[in-house]
Design a protein around this motif. Structure first.
Motif, mmCIF file in Angstrom:
data_model
loop_
_atom_site.group_PDB
_atom_site.id
_atom_site.type_symbol
_atom_site.label_atom_id
_atom_site.label_comp_id
_atom_site.label_asym_id
_atom_site.label_seq_id
_atom_site.Cartn_x
_atom_site.Cartn_y
_atom_site.Cartn_z
ATOM 1 N N HIS A 188 0.835 -1.206 0.000
ATOM 2 C CA HIS A 188 0.000 0.000 0.000
ATOM 3 C C HIS A 188 0.874 1.263 0.000
ATOM 4 N N TYR A 225 1.165 4.184 -1.314
ATOM 5 C CA TYR A 225 0.430 5.179 -2.076
ATOM 6 C C TYR A 225 1.054 6.568 -1.939
ATOM 7 N N MET A 265 -2.057 5.214 -6.431
ATOM 8 C CA MET A 265 -2.799 4.295 -5.564
ATOM 9 C C MET A 265 -3.537 3.263 -6.404
ATOM 10 N N GLU A 266 -4.084 2.270 -5.713
ATOM 11 C CA GLU A 266 -4.879 1.245 -6.381
ATOM 12 C C GLU A 266 -6.332 1.695 -6.486
ATOM 13 N N CYS A 291 -12.504 3.005 -2.643
ATOM 14 C CA CYS A 291 -11.530 3.870 -1.972
ATOM 15 C C CYS A 291 -11.576 5.248 -2.628
#
Length: 381
Positions: free
Chosen positions: A40, A42, A70-71, A115
């Motif tokens: 993660h 990010y 980010m994802e 998210c």
């Protein structure tokens, strides 16, 4: 240098083909820099008021080209469930949907569970791009910077939205010099084909579009061209493969082979290997990919694919379809088409350990192809 372990300027093949390393098998161990989704890692961002566009995302730090923002996360649903949810959301008066196709008939729905990546706005001149990565055997969608981004700049990407010609266009307020005034492009309604042919054509078109897109980073372009330049220029003789061997191939492969659209550049080879990694057990997709490989006549491009561990993927496919004689025949024919010229290539890819047991297969076509390959490889040095 541990700081370059599987990093942007490293020689990591996993990173090049957009697949994160496995912490249990990566030789760089805890120093591996190719686990950004898993950790993660990010960028620092915040959600802001973006005027007519609603909310938007703003960078809180300077970001270099190729940085992981980010994802994009949400619920992964089937295409059927996606259509059902779209109708439900419309009936409930939910005007903003957060759907993203990830291929293979799957869609990410971030409408109710997701998210903050869903607040990233569209731009006709974006500073970021979506990339498909393989992480632990699953497809993950990541947002990466296409150019340097300054602190305080809005983060955007191209939605690549398709709408039917008779649907109402959505106005675009991105404000970039390249703004088209509306979001997305028109998708014409084609003539209705038989369901199977329509599915094959749709999948083939998606693959062709991704390969032709050429959306590779500068580092990926330089790396794949360097690898391609390192391929020897020897003249390859007959590979032992002929179109007549393809008589038992499924209709999808024959259908795509008629398109005459093999790989034509090192960049296409890289995109192709990325798709291969994402296609495990996707029979129709694998059939299309095999068709494209066997249509590729440039042996140096096939050698480049081998350098990206493409033979290892073919070996995995062969093992996945151990109970499917038709698929095994197609995969063996594809392996026969590959310009394998050294014993070392066979050993590194562990191809022989997958092919040898098939020499005594109950299907005569499978055993014949397997025996031919093993005999040919026995003379390699």
């Amino acid at each position: 240098d541990r700081w370059q372990a599987c990093g942007e300027s490293s020689d990591c093949i996993n990173r090049l083909v957009q697949m994160e390393c496995n912490p249990l098998t990566c030789p760089c161990g805890s120093h591996c820099l190719n686990r950004r989704f898993q950790k993660h890692q990010y960028a620092k961002v915040r959600i802001v008021d973006a005027g007519r566009k609603g909310f938007g995302m703003q960078a809180l730090e300077d970001l270099d080209t190729g940085s992981f923002v980010m994802e994009y996360m949400g619920e992964v649903v089937t295409a059927t469930e996606f259509r059902k949810r779209a109708r439900v959301y419309q009936s409930e008066g939910i005007s903003h949907h957060y759907f993203m196709s990830i291929g293979n008939g799957k869609v990410i729905d971030a409408t109710r569970k997701g998210c903050i990546a869903r607040f990233i706005n569209h731009s006709c001149g974006p500073n970021c791009v979506l990339q498909k990565w393989m992480v632990g055997g699953a497809i993950r969608m990541g947002i990466f910077t296409e150019r340097p981004i300054k602190r305080g700049e809005e983060i955007t990407f191209d939605y690549k939205f398709e709408r039917m010609a008779d649907s109402e266009p959505q106005p675009c307020y991105c404000g970039s010099p390249e703004c088209k005034g509306i979001i997305g492009v028109v998708k014409e309604r084609g003539t209705r084909l038989a369901a199977s042919d329509e599915d094959i054509d749709a999948d083939a078109a998606d693959i062709d579009e991704e390969i032709a897109d050429g959306a590779v980073t500068r580092h990926q372009r330089d790396d794949i061209r360097r690898r391609h330049a390192a391929v020897d220029d020897e003249e390859y003789g007959d590979t032992g493969y002929s179109d007549s061997d393809n008589s038992d191939a499924e209709r999808g492969v024959a259908h795509i082979r008629r398109r005459k659209n093999g790989l034509t550049s090192p960049e296409q080879v890289l995109k192709f290997v990325q798709i291969m990694h994402r296609s495990s057990r996707q029979t129709r997709i694998i059939g299309i990919l095999i068709g494209k490989l066997t249509e590729t006549s440039d042996k140096r491009l096939l050698k480049s694919l081998i350098s990206l561990q493409g033979l290892g993927i073919l070996r995995a496919w062969l093992q996945d379809y151990a109970e499917d004689d038709v698929m095994m025949i197609k995969i063996l024919q594809c392996i026969a088409h590959m310009p394998i010229s050294t014993r070392n290539t066979i050993e590194e890819s562990r191809l022989e350990e997958a092919v040898k047991p098939l020499c005594s297969d109950s299907d005569e076509n499978v055993s014949s192809l397997a025996n031919t390959l093993v005999e040919r490889w026995s003379s390699l040095r």
